[in-house]
Design an enzyme around this catalytic site. Sequence first.
Site, PDB file in Angstrom:
ATOM      1  N   GLU A 122      -6.465 -13.797  15.681  1.00  0.00           N
ATOM      2  CA  GLU A 122      -5.286 -14.220  14.922  1.00  0.00           C
ATOM      3  C   GLU A 122      -5.588 -14.224  13.421  1.00  0.00           C
ATOM      4  OE1 GLU A 122      -3.861 -17.997  16.315  1.00  0.00           O
ATOM      5  OE2 GLU A 122      -3.645 -17.289  18.381  1.00  0.00           O
ATOM      6  N   GLU A 189       4.293 -12.632  16.456  1.00  0.00           N
ATOM      7  CA  GLU A 189       4.859 -13.757  17.205  1.00  0.00           C
ATOM      8  C   GLU A 189       5.879 -14.517  16.366  1.00  0.00           C
ATOM      9  OE1 GLU A 189       1.991 -16.117  19.309  1.00  0.00           O
ATOM     10  OE2 GLU A 189       3.452 -17.685  19.803  1.00  0.00           O
TER      11      GLU A 189
HETATM   12  O1  KIV Z   1      -2.432 -16.642  24.016  1.00  0.00           O
HETATM   13  C1  KIV Z   1      -1.395 -16.004  24.233  1.00  0.00           C
HETATM   14  O2  KIV Z   1      -0.795 -16.069  25.315  1.00  0.00           O
HETATM   15  C2  KIV Z   1      -0.879 -15.143  23.178  1.00  0.00           C
HETATM   16  C3  KIV Z   1       0.475 -14.553  23.351  1.00  0.00           C
HETATM   17  C4  KIV Z   1       1.506 -15.585  23.128  1.00  0.00           C
HETATM   18  C5  KIV Z   1       0.685 -13.360  22.515  1.00  0.00           C
HETATM   19  O3  KIV Z   1      -1.523 -14.960  22.185  1.00  0.00           O
END
Ligand code: KIV
Length: 271
Positions: A122, A189
């Site tokens: 991220e 997201e």
């Molecule tokens: O951890 C997760 O499920 C994610 C998705 C929401 C993309 O990163």
Amino acid sequence: MSVHKDYKKITTKRLFDMKQAGEKIAMLTAYDYTMAKILDAAGIDIILVGDSASNVMAGHETTLPITLDQMIYHAGSVIRAVDRALVVVDMPFGTYQGNSKKALESAIKIMKESGGHAVKLEGGEEIAESISRILSAGIPVMGHLGLTPQSIYKFGTYTVRAKEEKEAEKLLKDAQLLEDLGVFALVLEKIPASLAQKVAESVRIPVIGIGAGAGVDGQVLVMHDMLGMSKDFSPRFLRRYADLHSIMSQAFQQYISDVKSLDFPNEKEQY
Ligand code: KIV
């Protein structure tokens, strides 16, 4: 119902080609062998072993507590089930931020011990060094911008991100940077659909949205959410494809009642 073209294995190259051909990419999360087996056989393109396991598997409020070893346990279970899908593993909080050497070590540990095919991190510019170092080891990286749940205590809420021009501009710049670094795909997201479409149009790599509208190259949802396993999580972007909460709850209640009333097991169900 036509689900997918008959590709034997999904690779990062195949995903790139799918975008160029205008074929949408379907991605869902999974965390265990049984669910991953069903999902892979159904024809999913990408399985994400998300750090959302921290929420839906372990019951934590955020994704922060899950550890590297716990992610590797989930990822290994998924990998053993999968023949076709590309399996991407989330790098958990604290294993890559601010230290690119540690990031590479964490990514190598995931790849070696789980057998995953790629990792997801991220963030944008702030983690560019970590991404470059992981890529230099030949490990495919998926980016993740917009609402990044590992930064929840910085944001304060799970509301839509990048509504303001400044944040939208940074997101566009970060997307370009991630593509230049060499990530093979990008998750966006919970951002405005118009911005997500602009990003998808501005980069050649596939852009997968969750709460990012229809103008991107694919969609991802958390499996437990789309199966309707929880009653209390209903964001606007979520479509429920089943009501497993009711189905499972009814089955459990029926079993309890059958045991208590001596209906189960019957004569044919014993030796
Ligand atoms: O951890 C997760 O499920 C994610 C998705 C929401 C993309 O990163």
